[in-house]
Design a protein around this motif. Sequence first.
Motif, short mmCIF file in Angstrom:
data_model
loop_
_atom_site.label_atom_id
_atom_site.label_comp_id
_atom_site.label_asym_id
_atom_site.label_seq_id
_atom_site.Cartn_x
_atom_site.Cartn_y
_atom_site.Cartn_z
N LEU A 7 0.83 -1.21 0.00
CA LEU A 7 0.00 0.00 0.00
C LEU A 7 0.87 1.26 0.00
O LEU A 7 0.57 2.23 -0.71
CB LEU A 7 -0.93 0.00 1.22
N LYS A 8 1.93 1.25 0.77
CA LYS A 8 2.83 2.41 0.78
C LYS A 8 3.53 2.57 -0.56
O LYS A 8 3.78 3.69 -1.01
CB LYS A 8 3.87 2.24 1.90
N ALA A 9 3.85 1.45 -1.21
CA ALA A 9 4.56 1.51 -2.49
C ALA A 9 3.70 2.10 -3.60
O ALA A 9 4.23 2.56 -4.62
CB ALA A 9 5.04 0.11 -2.89
N GLN A 10 2.37 2.10 -3.41
CA GLN A 10 1.48 2.64 -4.45
C GLN A 10 1.28 4.15 -4.32
O GLN A 10 0.60 4.75 -5.17
CB GLN A 10 0.11 1.94 -4.40
N ARG A 11 1.83 4.77 -3.29
CA ARG A 11 1.61 6.21 -3.09
C ARG A 11 2.10 7.05 -4.27
O ARG A 11 1.48 8.06 -4.60
CB ARG A 11 2.29 6.68 -1.80
N PRO A 12 3.22 6.69 -4.93
CA PRO A 12 3.62 7.50 -6.10
C PRO A 12 2.57 7.55 -7.20
O PRO A 12 2.59 8.48 -8.02
CB PRO A 12 4.90 6.79 -6.59
N LEU A 13 1.64 6.58 -7.24
CA LEU A 13 0.58 6.61 -8.25
C LEU A 13 -0.34 7.81 -8.07
O LEU A 13 -1.05 8.20 -9.00
CB LEU A 13 -0.23 5.32 -8.20
N VAL A 19 0.42 14.84 -1.94
CA VAL A 19 1.27 15.79 -1.21
C VAL A 19 0.55 17.12 -1.04
O VAL A 19 0.60 17.75 0.03
CB VAL A 19 2.61 15.98 -1.96
N SER A 20 -0.15 17.55 -2.09
CA SER A 20 -0.90 18.81 -2.01
C SER A 20 -1.98 18.73 -0.94
O SER A 20 -2.17 19.67 -0.16
CB SER A 20 -1.55 19.12 -3.36
N SER A 87 -6.58 8.97 -9.06
CA SER A 87 -5.38 8.63 -9.84
C SER A 87 -4.87 7.23 -9.48
O SER A 87 -4.51 6.46 -10.37
CB SER A 87 -4.29 9.67 -9.58
N VAL A 88 -4.88 6.91 -8.19
CA VAL A 88 -4.44 5.58 -7.76
C VAL A 88 -5.38 4.52 -8.33
O VAL A 88 -4.94 3.49 -8.84
CB VAL A 88 -4.38 5.49 -6.22
N ARG A 89 -6.68 4.77 -8.27
CA ARG A 89 -7.65 3.78 -8.76
C ARG A 89 -7.46 3.52 -10.25
O ARG A 89 -7.41 2.37 -10.69
CB ARG A 89 -9.09 4.26 -8.50
N VAL A 90 -7.37 4.60 -11.03
CA VAL A 90 -7.26 4.44 -12.48
C VAL A 90 -5.96 3.71 -12.85
O VAL A 90 -5.97 2.75 -13.64
CB VAL A 90 -7.32 5.82 -13.17
N LYS A 91 -4.84 4.15 -12.29
CA LYS A 91 -3.55 3.56 -12.65
C LYS A 91 -3.43 2.13 -12.13
O LYS A 91 -2.87 1.27 -12.81
CB LYS A 91 -2.42 4.42 -12.11
N TYR A 130 -8.23 4.90 1.87
CA TYR A 130 -6.86 4.82 2.40
C TYR A 130 -6.03 6.02 1.94
O TYR A 130 -5.36 6.67 2.74
CB TYR A 130 -6.21 3.51 1.94
N TYR A 131 -6.07 6.31 0.63
CA TYR A 131 -5.22 7.38 0.09
C TYR A 131 -5.85 8.76 0.25
O TYR A 131 -5.13 9.75 0.40
CB TYR A 131 -4.92 7.11 -1.39
N ALA A 132 -7.18 8.85 0.22
CA ALA A 132 -7.83 10.16 0.33
C ALA A 132 -8.03 10.58 1.78
O ALA A 132 -8.12 11.78 2.06
CB ALA A 132 -9.17 10.14 -0.39
N ARG A 133 -8.10 9.62 2.72
CA ARG A 133 -8.41 9.96 4.11
C ARG A 133 -7.32 9.51 5.09
O ARG A 133 -6.82 10.32 5.87
CB ARG A 133 -9.75 9.30 4.50
N PHE A 134 -6.98 8.22 5.06
CA PHE A 134 -6.08 7.72 6.12
C PHE A 134 -4.67 8.29 5.99
O PHE A 134 -4.09 8.73 6.99
CB PHE A 134 -6.04 6.18 6.07
N VAL A 135 -4.09 8.26 4.78
CA VAL A 135 -2.72 8.74 4.62
C VAL A 135 -2.59 10.22 5.00
O VAL A 135 -1.69 10.59 5.77
CB VAL A 135 -2.22 8.48 3.18
#
Length: 592
Positions: A7-13, A19-20, A87-91, A130-135
Amino acid sequence: MSVNAWLKAQRPLADRSLVSAIWLNTANGLLAINQAWALAVILDAVIFKDADLTEVRSWLWGLLALFATRALIVWHAERAAFQAAASVRVKLRDQVYRHLQRLGPAYLSGQQSGALIETLTKGIDDLEGYYARFVPAMALVMILPPAILVAVMPMDWLSGLIMLITAPLIPLFMILIGSGAEARNRQQWQRLARLGAHFLDVIQGLTTLKLFGASRREIEILARISDEYRHSTMQVLRIAFLSSAVLEFFASVGIALVAVLIGFRLYDLALPVPDWIPIPNLTYLQGLFVLMLAPEFYAHLRHLGTQYHARLGAVAAAEQLVQILDTQPSQINPGKEPLAATPPFGVRFDEVSFSYEPGREVLKGLSLEIPPGQCIALIGPSGAGKTTVINLLLGFLVPTRGRILIGWQSLAELDLDDWRRHLAWVPQQPRLFQGTIADNIRLGRPEADLATVRAAARRARADAFIETLPLGYDSPVGERGTGLSGGQIQRIALARAFVRDAPLVILDEPTANLDPESERLVQEGIAELARDRTLLVIAHRLSTVRRADRILVLDQGRLIEQGTHDELIAAGGFYARMLAAQGPLQQGGCGG
């Protein structure tokens, strides 16, 4: 790789949107500290210093600006978080889909379609939280509570100490309760995947269930599985509500302790502490400021606890995704060379053997030749190895022994993407997708213009029925060709092959289950397609291969007969016996 590491490795997606979102929320939290100070100053001046509104006008305008700025920042932060998750979902969906393509039919045939669909749809959608809220919540907890402590400590170290002591209790109980929820989340996801797989199987086999009177029994099974899923969902919700109650309790206790300690000192009441502990004095301004920051301090910790359940849902879904992505093709074609042969080219199987598992050979030293520019029919009973031959040619499988030659090059040395650009495949049951008829014909070559699409449809004998539709080539088509007959779908699939204009075409019984008129039109399209191309026709009905240049007969993975129709009839072997069992021949095949 563990699920958390994956899950952490997918953050660049998420690109820069994640970051914004984090920095915008950080800015919002820091502005909240300034807002608390402005409110404290205004209330202290108006309530305790008898100031009128004109004296605090500048502070009021500043407070209004802070409200507007924070609202704008929150809007942009929510939008950035959504863009990061999208972006994560699509990629990721594209990545998983392409990986499934690499695994090929050999892997897919052993999987439940419903479970895979559930993973590709809801499973990947569950990663949004996970990416929109938890991170972002995890990052903010590392930044904003320490920033609030920095603002509180110089004014009242005692309140800061209370916050520092009570703060770890919230994440501690979040983890303790969450560990129980994690196991139930996994069970819930497994039940959902099983429910989806079973439901899809029932829908696809609904006609068969009706014919055998088994539909009511399947309804009872679906009801039982649905009830199990409902119970597991309620168990997860019970834990989620318990977790929220515990987090709210400890946050409320922390805020209450801070309020009580501030109230005691503002009213000059003695605190029950030893005399040797220096208790700091507080002004009303300082007390108001600290008291307004206390809920803000615990709010970020509570928010992290709430979003921890989004992480649990993502972990349950990610387990299935990791399992798919960690699966490597059983046999990988390492070739990188481009195809050197000039179309039309021939194909030769040289002592090819293949096994799906040890001790179970499907092809046994198969040697056959598909000469350039000819129509070759491949026939045989079920299990003879015809589908395996197709998968080997398409590059989804690699021979266990032997080699496949394209011209003078071995298929194992070729770049598969380049090789597949020289192929067209028309399956027995072509799949049409939701879109227009023109879009479905362009599937073989998306850049084709409308004139090319029209020419392909005309050659495939599909133009007549398309032009009778109200919107012509812009007519919408439902999923799986809803609204079209079997013959019309088959002719659109032939039109795809014409648009692709590949030198080698593989046809898998294209006239199966068609009425006589549709079969005649499809046969005319095949005859047109056979010109200046190499055709491999996989036939189940021998009536469709009479005019093939050569007929190859497979049985138990071996080539047992080959020749023209007349030669094989005269030989009186396996082909002649199969033909007698199927009844009289009809005209058709590669030559019309």
